[in-house]
Design an enzyme around this catalytic site. Structure first.
Site, short mmCIF file in Angstrom:
data_model
loop_
_atom_site.label_atom_id
_atom_site.label_comp_id
_atom_site.label_asym_id
_atom_site.label_seq_id
_atom_site.Cartn_x
_atom_site.Cartn_y
_atom_site.Cartn_z
N TYR A 109 34.57 30.37 39.81
CA TYR A 109 34.78 31.68 40.27
C TYR A 109 34.64 31.58 41.85
O TYR A 109 33.37 30.97 42.28
CB TYR A 109 33.75 32.59 39.78
CG TYR A 109 33.83 33.93 40.47
CD1 TYR A 109 34.65 35.13 39.75
CD2 TYR A 109 32.99 34.28 41.70
CE1 TYR A 109 34.59 36.34 40.30
CE2 TYR A 109 33.17 35.56 42.23
CZ TYR A 109 34.17 36.75 41.48
OH TYR A 109 34.23 37.78 42.07
N GLU A 197 39.63 37.69 45.50
CA GLU A 197 38.84 37.26 44.73
C GLU A 197 39.97 35.95 43.79
O GLU A 197 41.03 36.63 43.44
CB GLU A 197 38.60 38.50 43.54
CG GLU A 197 37.92 37.69 42.29
CD GLU A 197 37.73 38.85 41.32
OE1 GLU A 197 36.23 39.04 40.93
OE2 GLU A 197 38.71 39.47 40.78
#
Length: 386
Positions: A109, A197
């Site tokens: 992530y 993101e």
């Protein structure tokens, strides 16, 4: 301003980040024709909506052949996806994206966003990619690293190494990851992004670092500098009333409550919504008419509030500084002449020319309730809709 995944990936690619090759289309025939150019053993079909959680909602499928792709695309286009971010009403799929499959060895992530408290850019990284990062933070917070970076022309290698430390990469892939961080940083600064993101960021079995998914949000206040980004706006993904509000330069966000709010100033608007909640009701919207609103702008704001069928009452809370209370009052009267206001209307005016404003409202013949202060106004509108 939000954009679609396929648009975000093209911007990342422009700044040097590696993404899977892919094509998007607005209909199935176009998609299949474009997909023929992809060099892949399997196709990854993705619904393009402005919401996360698409995979769990059936919006991401892996197909073996073009025939399978065509069948799946026909099922997906026009379908309403309901995810944890769309709300129960869901979001209709109006565009599709298909890309080459990847041989995933590990998922990570990675995100970066503006940290207003420190006036820095915060990078968030974790070796738990492909998952809801909020869930990771709740269950295993030690697996998430936040690195705050000074804003400048470029990011330092020392900061890059801190960001990727949690990934536990080999020396060769570390170099790729550092290069990726630098690309993300350059893109973030150059485009005036609020948030980028990548979830997941993957390491393939071929030892390549690739952005498998991407989400980007831009600072709406800086869009005037980026006409090429404005062109990426998809009005189909936005609330029609919010689109109408933007045409009048109104800051409007639709909420789920029953009391419509018209306020000048974001801080006062937040306080107004808070005090409505403290009296047991919910605001129907956030609406800031701004400091120098005209009669036309105020009239447009009132019409937008009343277009929401859930609105049972309206609270107008104006503290006149640049925004004159008499202009606000005239806007309310003008709007009332064009639309039938059948719900209770509570008005609290203070500040510049508030006496003149109250006089205009008193002479208008409108059935409204006057309030002396914010607490009084909130109590009166809550009582009025019961």
């Amino acid at each position: 301003m939000n954009i679609h995944e396929h648009q975000a990936k093209q911007i990342l690619k422009k700044y040097g980040a590696k993404v899977p090759e892919g094509v998007f289309a607005l209909n199935v025939d176009e998609l299949i024709e474009k997909a023929k150019s992809l060099k892949t053993q399997k196709f990854v079909l993705k619904a393009q909506i402005h919401a996360g959680g698409r995979g769990k909602a059936g919006g991401v499928k892996i197909l073996n052949t073009l025939d399978e792709l065509e069948t799946a695309a026909k099922e997906l286009i026009g379908k309403t996806l309901v995810t944890h971010q769309t709300g129960p009403e869901g979001r209709e799929v109006k565009r599709l994206y298909v890309e080459e499959s990847s041989n995933i060895e590990k998922e990570f992530y990675l995100s970066c966003l503006v940290d207003r408290a420190s006036s820095k850019i915060a990078f968030i990284s974790s070796d738990q990619g492909g998952m809801d990062i909020e869930e990771v933070a709740r269950k295993t917070p030690e697996k998430i690293i936040t690195t705050k970076v000074e804003i400048g022309d470029q990011i330092l290698d020392t900061d890059c190494k801190k960001i990727i430390e949690v990934f536990n990469l080999s020396d060769d892939t570390k170099k790729q990851a550092i290069s990726l961080i630098k690309s993300l940083y350059k893109m973030f600064i150059s485009t005036d992004a609020n948030m980028v993101e990548v979830n997941p960021l993957i390491l393939t079995k071929e030892k390549k670092m690739i952005c498998l998914d991407a989400k980007v949000n831009f600072d709406s206040n800086a869009l005037f500098k980026h006409p090429e980004i404005i062109e990426l706006r998809d009005l189909n993904e936005e609330d029609p009333t919010e689109i109408e509000a933007s045409k009048h330069n109104l800051a409007y966000i639709k909420l789920d409550g029953s009391i419509g709010c018209m306020v000048n100033g974001a801080g006062l608007a937040m306080a107004t919504m808070d005090i409505i909640k403290s009296y047991g009701e919910e605001p129907a919207n956030f609406l800031d008419v701004g400091g120098g609103a005209s009669k036309e702008k105020v009239s447009a704001a009132l019409k937008i509030i009343l277009s929401d069928k859930k609105v049972k009452g309206i609270l107008i809370n104006i503290f006149g500084g640049i925004m004159r209370c008499d202009i606000l009052a005239q806007g309310v009267v003008d709007a009332a002449k064009e639309i039938n206001i059948t719900v209770p209307l509570v008005v609290r005016l203070k500040g510049t020319k508030f006496k003149e404003g109250k006089r205009i409202l008193d002479k208008s013949g409108l059935k409204l309730i006057s309030a002396e202060d914010l607490d009084d106004a909130a109590k009166k509108i809550v009582d009025a809709i019961k």
